[in-house]
Design a protein around this motif. Sequence first.
Motif, PDB file in Angstrom:
ATOM      1  N   THR A   1      23.243  45.249 -37.331  1.00  0.00           N
ATOM      2  CA  THR A   1      22.162  45.050 -37.117  1.00  0.00           C
ATOM      3  C   THR A   1      21.088  44.516 -37.641  1.00  0.00           C
ATOM      4  O   THR A   1      21.110  43.771 -39.272  1.00  0.00           O
ATOM      5  CB  THR A   1      22.317  46.758 -37.408  1.00  0.00           C
ATOM      6  OG1 THR A   1      22.447  48.406 -37.112  1.00  0.00           O
ATOM      7  CG2 THR A   1      20.014  47.307 -36.950  1.00  0.00           C
TER       8      THR A   1
ATOM      9  N   THR B   1      32.175  36.379 -32.520  1.00  0.00           N
ATOM     10  CA  THR B   1      31.236  36.562 -31.489  1.00  0.00           C
ATOM     11  C   THR B   1      32.516  37.618 -30.279  1.00  0.00           C
ATOM     12  O   THR B   1      32.939  36.805 -29.765  1.00  0.00           O
ATOM     13  CB  THR B   1      30.419  36.183 -30.679  1.00  0.00           C
ATOM     14  OG1 THR B   1      30.645  34.796 -29.832  1.00  0.00           O
ATOM     15  CG2 THR B   1      29.016  36.236 -31.459  1.00  0.00           C
ATOM     16  N   THR B   2      31.556  39.001 -29.870  1.00  0.00           N
ATOM     17  CA  THR B   2      31.927  39.246 -28.061  1.00  0.00           C
ATOM     18  C   THR B   2      31.470  38.217 -27.425  1.00  0.00           C
ATOM     19  O   THR B   2      31.261  37.765 -27.907  1.00  0.00           O
ATOM     20  CB  THR B   2      32.570  40.826 -28.320  1.00  0.00           C
ATOM     21  OG1 THR B   2      30.736  41.535 -28.648  1.00  0.00           O
ATOM     22  CG2 THR B   2      32.465  41.726 -29.706  1.00  0.00           C
TER      23      THR B   2
ATOM     24  N   LYS C   1      21.568  45.026 -32.430  1.00  0.00           N
ATOM     25  CA  LYS C   1      22.594  45.482 -33.162  1.00  0.00           C
ATOM     26  C   LYS C   1      23.514  44.286 -31.787  1.00  0.00           C
ATOM     27  O   LYS C   1      23.386  44.374 -30.720  1.00  0.00           O
ATOM     28  CB  LYS C   1      22.974  46.851 -32.601  1.00  0.00           C
ATOM     29  CG  LYS C   1      22.625  47.888 -33.460  1.00  0.00           C
ATOM     30  CD  LYS C   1      22.824  49.100 -33.073  1.00  0.00           C
ATOM     31  CE  LYS C   1      22.440  50.164 -33.755  1.00  0.00           C
ATOM     32  NZ  LYS C   1      23.185  51.675 -33.957  1.00  0.00           N
ATOM     33  N   HIS C   2      24.614  43.936 -32.923  1.00  0.00           N
ATOM     34  CA  HIS C   2      25.992  42.890 -31.846  1.00  0.00           C
ATOM     35  C   HIS C   2      27.024  43.972 -32.970  1.00  0.00           C
ATOM     36  O   HIS C   2      26.885  43.858 -33.628  1.00  0.00           O
ATOM     37  CB  HIS C   2      24.735  41.559 -33.432  1.00  0.00           C
ATOM     38  CG  HIS C   2      23.611  40.663 -32.156  1.00  0.00           C
ATOM     39  ND1 HIS C   2      23.525  40.933 -30.750  1.00  0.00           N
ATOM     40  CD2 HIS C   2      22.681  40.395 -32.579  1.00  0.00           C
ATOM     41  CE1 HIS C   2      22.482  40.278 -30.966  1.00  0.00           C
ATOM     42  NE2 HIS C   2      21.517  40.506 -31.550  1.00  0.00           N
ATOM     43  N   THR C   3      27.871  43.347 -31.944  1.00  0.00           N
ATOM     44  CA  THR C   3      29.491  43.791 -32.361  1.00  0.00           C
ATOM     45  C   THR C   3      30.146  42.529 -32.212  1.00  0.00           C
ATOM     46  O   THR C   3      29.886  41.573 -31.303  1.00  0.00           O
ATOM     47  CB  THR C   3      29.733  44.426 -31.238  1.00  0.00           C
ATOM     48  OG1 THR C   3      29.000  45.422 -30.867  1.00  0.00           O
ATOM     49  CG2 THR C   3      31.380  44.884 -31.427  1.00  0.00           C
ATOM     50  N   TYR C   4      30.930  42.296 -33.903  1.00  0.00           N
ATOM     51  CA  TYR C   4      31.794  40.839 -33.560  1.00  0.00           C
ATOM     52  C   TYR C   4      33.021  41.582 -34.153  1.00  0.00           C
ATOM     53  O   TYR C   4      33.208  42.616 -34.598  1.00  0.00           O
ATOM     54  CB  TYR C   4      31.109  40.366 -35.187  1.00  0.00           C
ATOM     55  CG  TYR C   4      29.654  39.504 -34.757  1.00  0.00           C
ATOM     56  CD1 TYR C   4      28.922  38.273 -34.569  1.00  0.00           C
ATOM     57  CD2 TYR C   4      28.336  40.752 -34.897  1.00  0.00           C
ATOM     58  CE1 TYR C   4      27.894  38.352 -34.685  1.00  0.00           C
ATOM     59  CE2 TYR C   4      27.208  40.145 -34.910  1.00  0.00           C
ATOM     60  CZ  TYR C   4      27.208  38.660 -34.257  1.00  0.00           C
ATOM     61  OH  TYR C   4      25.338  38.249 -34.105  1.00  0.00           O
ATOM     62  N   LYS C   5      34.117  40.814 -33.801  1.00  0.00           N
ATOM     63  CA  LYS C   5      35.273  40.703 -34.427  1.00  0.00           C
ATOM     64  C   LYS C   5      35.689  40.039 -35.386  1.00  0.00           C
ATOM     65  O   LYS C   5      34.953  38.812 -35.715  1.00  0.00           O
ATOM     66  CB  LYS C   5      36.241  39.849 -32.880  1.00  0.00           C
ATOM     67  CG  LYS C   5      37.323  40.262 -33.325  1.00  0.00           C
ATOM     68  CD  LYS C   5      38.365  39.302 -31.840  1.00  0.00           C
ATOM     69  CE  LYS C   5      39.595  39.257 -32.015  1.00  0.00           C
ATOM     70  NZ  LYS C   5      40.769  41.522 -32.195  1.00  0.00           N
TER      71      LYS C   5
ATOM     72  N   LEU D   1      36.495  45.559 -35.641  1.00  0.00           N
ATOM     73  CA  LEU D   1      34.726  45.395 -35.106  1.00  0.00           C
ATOM     74  C   LEU D   1      34.238  45.451 -36.312  1.00  0.00           C
ATOM     75  O   LEU D   1      34.303  46.365 -37.235  1.00  0.00           O
ATOM     76  CB  LEU D   1      35.071  46.458 -33.823  1.00  0.00           C
ATOM     77  CG  LEU D   1      35.321  46.014 -32.710  1.00  0.00           C
ATOM     78  CD1 LEU D   1      35.156  47.046 -31.916  1.00  0.00           C
ATOM     79  CD2 LEU D   1      35.237  44.471 -32.017  1.00  0.00           C
TER      80      LEU D   1
ATOM     81  N   ILE E   1      29.528  45.486 -36.287  1.00  0.00           N
ATOM     82  CA  ILE E   1      29.122  46.368 -36.127  1.00  0.00           C
ATOM     83  C   ILE E   1      27.938  45.766 -36.572  1.00  0.00           C
ATOM     84  O   ILE E   1      27.207  46.347 -37.491  1.00  0.00           O
ATOM     85  CB  ILE E   1      28.766  48.106 -35.725  1.00  0.00           C
ATOM     86  CG1 ILE E   1      29.256  48.642 -34.114  1.00  0.00           C
ATOM     87  CG2 ILE E   1      27.021  48.106 -34.694  1.00  0.00           C
ATOM     88  CD1 ILE E   1      29.614  49.557 -33.307  1.00  0.00           C
TER      89      ILE E   1
ATOM     90  N   THR F   1      40.021  48.666 -35.832  1.00  0.00           N
ATOM     91  CA  THR F   1      39.288  48.141 -34.547  1.00  0.00           C
ATOM     92  C   THR F   1      39.284  46.662 -35.265  1.00  0.00           C
ATOM     93  O   THR F   1      38.684  45.920 -34.092  1.00  0.00           O
ATOM     94  CB  THR F   1      38.207  48.418 -33.723  1.00  0.00           C
ATOM     95  OG1 THR F   1      37.628  48.495 -35.359  1.00  0.00           O
ATOM     96  CG2 THR F   1      38.357  50.555 -33.761  1.00  0.00           C
TER      97      THR F   1
ATOM     98  N   ASP G   1      28.129  39.279 -26.542  1.00  0.00           N
ATOM     99  CA  ASP G   1      27.560  38.794 -27.759  1.00  0.00           C
ATOM    100  C   ASP G   1      27.749  36.955 -27.584  1.00  0.00           C
ATOM    101  O   ASP G   1      26.183  36.674 -28.180  1.00  0.00           O
ATOM    102  CB  ASP G   1      27.745  39.710 -29.645  1.00  0.00           C
ATOM    103  CG  ASP G   1      26.918  40.457 -29.575  1.00  0.00           C
ATOM    104  OD1 ASP G   1      25.917  40.928 -29.921  1.00  0.00           O
ATOM    105  OD2 ASP G   1      27.553  42.173 -29.564  1.00  0.00           O
TER     106      ASP G   1
END
Length: 244
Positions: free
Chosen positions: A44, A66-67, A2-6, A40, A42, A38, A70
Motif C-alpha cells: 500500500t 510487477t504482476t 495497493k499494488h501486487t508484486y511477485k 506475492l 501486497i 505465494t 501492475d
Amino acid sequence: MKHTYKITGMTCSSCEEKVTSSLLQVENITSVTVSKDTELAIITMDKHVPLNDLKIALGTKYNIETTLDDAMLEENKSWFSTYKPIVLIFFYITVVTSIMAFQSIKSNEMEIHQIAMKWMNHFMGGFFLAFSFFKFLDLKGFADSYKMYDIVAKRIPFWAYLYPFIELGLGLSFLSNIFPLLTNSITFIVMTISIIGVLQAVFNKKKIQCACLGAVFNLPMSTVTIIEDALMIVMSGIMIFALV
C-alpha cells in the motif's frame, strides 16, 4: 493505492520479515503484506513508487517484479511521466487552435475545408513556436544532442544551431500565412530529413536524448518523436496538395 508484486528468493519466515521491513523503509509505502508461499507482496502506497526503488530496497538477494496488471500500470505511469511535457504542449496547442476554428464555424466566415486548413496552419505555427522556444533556452545543449542522431547535423554541425531559427521562422510564417506554399514545402523537406535520423536512432535502439524540446527536458528517443515529425510531414503535405 495497493499494488501486487511477485517476489522470489524467500525461503523462510525470517525472509518474509526482512522483505517486509526493507519495503516499509521506502518513502510513501504505508503497509506491506508478504507471503513466501505465494511469492506475492501486497504493498500500500500513499504515492506511486517506481519498481526500481523497490529493487534497490531489497538488494540482490530478493527479486521483485510487477504482476501483469501492475506491470501495465507501471508502464503507463512511466510513459506519461516521461512524455508529459510533449503531451501538455500538444494538448494546449490543440485546444487553442480548436477554439479558434470553432469561432470561425460559428461566424460562418469560411467553408469546412477552409477552416480545416486554417486549423492546421495555426496548429503548426503553435507547434514550431513552442518547440523552438525550448530549444533557445539552451541552444548549445540542443545542438549537442541533435548532432548525435540528425543525418545533416552529424556532417554539418552548424545545421544544429540553425535548426531552431528555422523552426521559429516557420512558426511565424504559418501564423501570419506568409508564402504558404513555400512555408509548407520547407516544412515538408526539413521534417522529412529530421525523421530519417529519428527512425535510424529508434530502430537501432540507441539510448540517446531526443532534442525535440531542447536540453531542458531529458526525453528519450522513441516512437513519440517519430509520430511528432510524421504529423508535421503529413499536415504540410496535405496543405501543399491543397495549394498547388
